[in-house]
Design an enzyme around this catalytic site. Structure first.
Site, PDB file in Angstrom:
ATOM      1  N   ARG A 191      11.267   3.735   3.749  1.00 51.32           N
ATOM      2  CA  ARG A 191      10.804   2.738   4.730  1.00 51.32           C
ATOM      3  C   ARG A 191      12.009   1.880   5.084  1.00 51.32           C
ATOM      4  O   ARG A 191      12.761   1.438   4.210  1.00 51.32           O
ATOM      5  CB  ARG A 191       9.703   1.854   4.140  1.00 51.32           C
ATOM      6  CG  ARG A 191       9.434   0.644   5.042  1.00 51.32           C
ATOM      7  CD  ARG A 191       8.216  -0.123   4.668  1.00 51.32           C
ATOM      8  NE  ARG A 191       7.017   0.637   4.966  1.00 51.32           N
ATOM      9  CZ  ARG A 191       5.798   0.106   4.953  1.00 51.32           C
ATOM     10  NH1 ARG A 191       5.631  -1.174   4.670  1.00 51.32           N
ATOM     11  NH2 ARG A 191       4.743   0.837   5.240  1.00 51.32           N
ATOM     12  N   ARG A 237       0.810  -1.210   0.000  1.00 52.40           N
ATOM     13  CA  ARG A 237       0.000   0.000   0.000  1.00 52.40           C
ATOM     14  C   ARG A 237       0.855   1.278   0.000  1.00 52.40           C
ATOM     15  O   ARG A 237       0.668   2.166  -0.840  1.00 52.40           O
ATOM     16  CB  ARG A 237      -0.918   0.032   1.247  1.00 52.40           C
ATOM     17  CG  ARG A 237      -2.107  -0.874   1.156  1.00 52.40           C
ATOM     18  CD  ARG A 237      -2.408  -1.492   2.500  1.00 52.40           C
ATOM     19  NE  ARG A 237      -1.374  -2.492   2.756  1.00 52.40           N
ATOM     20  CZ  ARG A 237      -1.528  -3.790   2.466  1.00 52.40           C
ATOM     21  NH1 ARG A 237      -2.662  -4.209   2.017  1.00 52.40           N
ATOM     22  NH2 ARG A 237      -0.555  -4.658   2.665  1.00 52.40           N
ATOM     23  N   THR A 238       1.797   1.388   0.925  1.00 50.56           N
ATOM     24  CA  THR A 238       2.537   2.643   1.097  1.00 50.56           C
ATOM     25  C   THR A 238       3.394   2.944  -0.137  1.00 50.56           C
ATOM     26  O   THR A 238       3.388   4.057  -0.652  1.00 50.56           O
ATOM     27  CB  THR A 238       3.426   2.557   2.352  1.00 50.56           C
ATOM     28  OG1 THR A 238       2.635   2.048   3.433  1.00 50.56           O
ATOM     29  CG2 THR A 238       3.994   3.903   2.730  1.00 50.56           C
ATOM     30  N   LYS A 272      24.715  -5.795  -1.477  1.00 54.59           N
ATOM     31  CA  LYS A 272      26.145  -6.127  -1.612  1.00 54.59           C
ATOM     32  C   LYS A 272      26.948  -5.527  -0.467  1.00 54.59           C
ATOM     33  O   LYS A 272      28.170  -5.435  -0.520  1.00 54.59           O
ATOM     34  CB  LYS A 272      26.681  -5.590  -2.942  1.00 54.59           C
ATOM     35  CG  LYS A 272      25.952  -6.138  -4.156  1.00 54.59           C
ATOM     36  CD  LYS A 272      26.482  -5.447  -5.421  1.00 54.59           C
ATOM     37  CE  LYS A 272      25.591  -5.721  -6.624  1.00 54.59           C
ATOM     38  NZ  LYS A 272      25.887  -4.822  -7.740  1.00 54.59           N
ATOM     39  N   HIS A 331       4.728   5.685  11.611  1.00 54.73           N
ATOM     40  CA  HIS A 331       4.268   5.578  10.218  1.00 54.73           C
ATOM     41  C   HIS A 331       3.311   6.762  10.003  1.00 54.73           C
ATOM     42  O   HIS A 331       2.093   6.602   9.934  1.00 54.73           O
ATOM     43  CB  HIS A 331       3.556   4.231  10.039  1.00 54.73           C
ATOM     44  CG  HIS A 331       3.289   3.838   8.624  1.00 54.73           C
ATOM     45  ND1 HIS A 331       3.400   4.701   7.555  1.00 54.73           N
ATOM     46  CD2 HIS A 331       2.909   2.634   8.096  1.00 54.73           C
ATOM     47  CE1 HIS A 331       3.105   4.041   6.439  1.00 54.73           C
ATOM     48  NE2 HIS A 331       2.798   2.797   6.738  1.00 54.73           N
TER      49      HIS A 331
END
Ligand code: CP
Length: 312
Positions: A105, A55-56, A83, A133
């Site tokens: 995020r 969703r975000t 890496k 959030h």
């Protein structure tokens, strides 16, 4: 607006209302045949998702595209962090591409704050560990305001794994800022003793509050963040805290059900509840685009849009 959006705590009540009012305008844009405005033309937005998201990520991407921004989008699984590159080195390299704003995020609480401190471009927190959030809480406020008319004086219960939930923390800050009564309910292992200091009432069952609420926000059990022994039995959890048809029928006629997603059917709520007329779950997703358009527009220097009905 401030340079960054890292926490709901950093916003004044007026700024929260400005974001909601501006998002109302962008809801109209999202209903048009041509869902695009030139507001961020020539600006570059980086979408940096170091943790899974449906969703975000997609609503920030759509929001940036609808504002006509250029987008660099990457996830940790396809970037050189795989890496061994550090977050700061990754950000230094993106900085060399002259971005204007980064949406991040990360599974580490505080990762967006670190970038905000080191770089001049704006940082939007799209979920950091168990911390916050903020854009989720703002889209939840928009959904509550649409469905209930206002937030001040309403009773909102947040149910489930409160301790690991960045959605719960941001919502507690937003709801208390806007004058709601907030009740949280969850197993003792998932409710911090500090919650009462945040201005909320704490319960250890859903049954003594469900008939009082104007809205109930059901949270996902975050298995990926649980320590062993925190949740002995999912069946027992659903019995004590799950929202089922019987509990839904005890809610006020006007009350609504929210869930940030992803939902675990049969655990925190049943499929019947998710599909019921009280469920605002998919409205939350639609509102997410408008809220994220509003946040990016205001952070990049736009003025709050309240009554305007035209292109910004
Ligand atoms: N609500 C929410 O944060 O969902 P995603 O994890 O799918 O982005």
């Amino acid at each position: 607006m401030n340079k960054d959006l890292l926490s709901i705590k950093d916003l004044s009540t007026t700024q929260v209302h400005d974001i909601l009012n501006t998002a109302e305008h962008f809801l109209d844009v999202n209903q048009r045949k041509i869902k695009k405005v030139p507001t961020l033309r020539g600006r570059t937005v980086v979408l940096a998702f170091f943790e899974n998201s449906t969703r975000t990520k997609h609503s920030f991407e759509l929001a940036a595209k609808r504002l006509s921004a250029d987008i660099i989008s990457f996830s940790s699984s396809t970037s050189s962090t795989n890496k061994g590159e550090t977050l700061l080195d990754t950000a230094r390299n993106l900085d060399a591409m002259f971005p204007d704003l980064m949406v991040i995020r990360h599974n580490q609480s505080g990762a967006p704050h670190l970038l905000a401190k080191h770089f001049s471009w704006s940082v939007l927190n799209a979920g950091d560990g168990i911390n916050e959030h903020p854009s989720q809480a703002l889209l939840d406020m928009l959904t509550l305001r649409q469905r209930l008319g206002c937030i001040e004086g309403k009773t909102v219960a947040i149910v489930g794994d409160i301790y690991h939930s960045r959605v719960a923390r941001s919502n507690i800050f937003a709801l208390t800022k806007l004058g709601a009564r907030v009740v949280v309910a969850g197993p003792g292992t998932m409710c911090s003793p500090l919650l009462e200091k945040m201005g909320v009432e704490v319960r250890h069952g859903i049954d003594d509050v469900i008939d009082q609420v104007d809205a109930v926000m059901m949270l996902r059990i975050q298995r990926e963040r649980l320590a062993p022994g925190m949740l002995p039995s999912v069946i027992e959890y659903a019995e004590h805290f799950g929202l089922n048809q019987k509990r839904l029928e005890r809610m006020k006629d006007t009350a609504i059900v929210l869930h940030p997603g992803p939902i675990n059917r049969g655990v925190e709520l049943t499929s019947e509840v998710a599909a019921s007329s009280k469920s605002a779950i998919l409205s939350q997703v639609s509102n997410g685009i408008a809220i994220r358009m509003a946040i990016m527009y205001l952070i990049m220097g736009g003025q709050p849009l309240e009554q305007l009905r035209g292109n910004p």
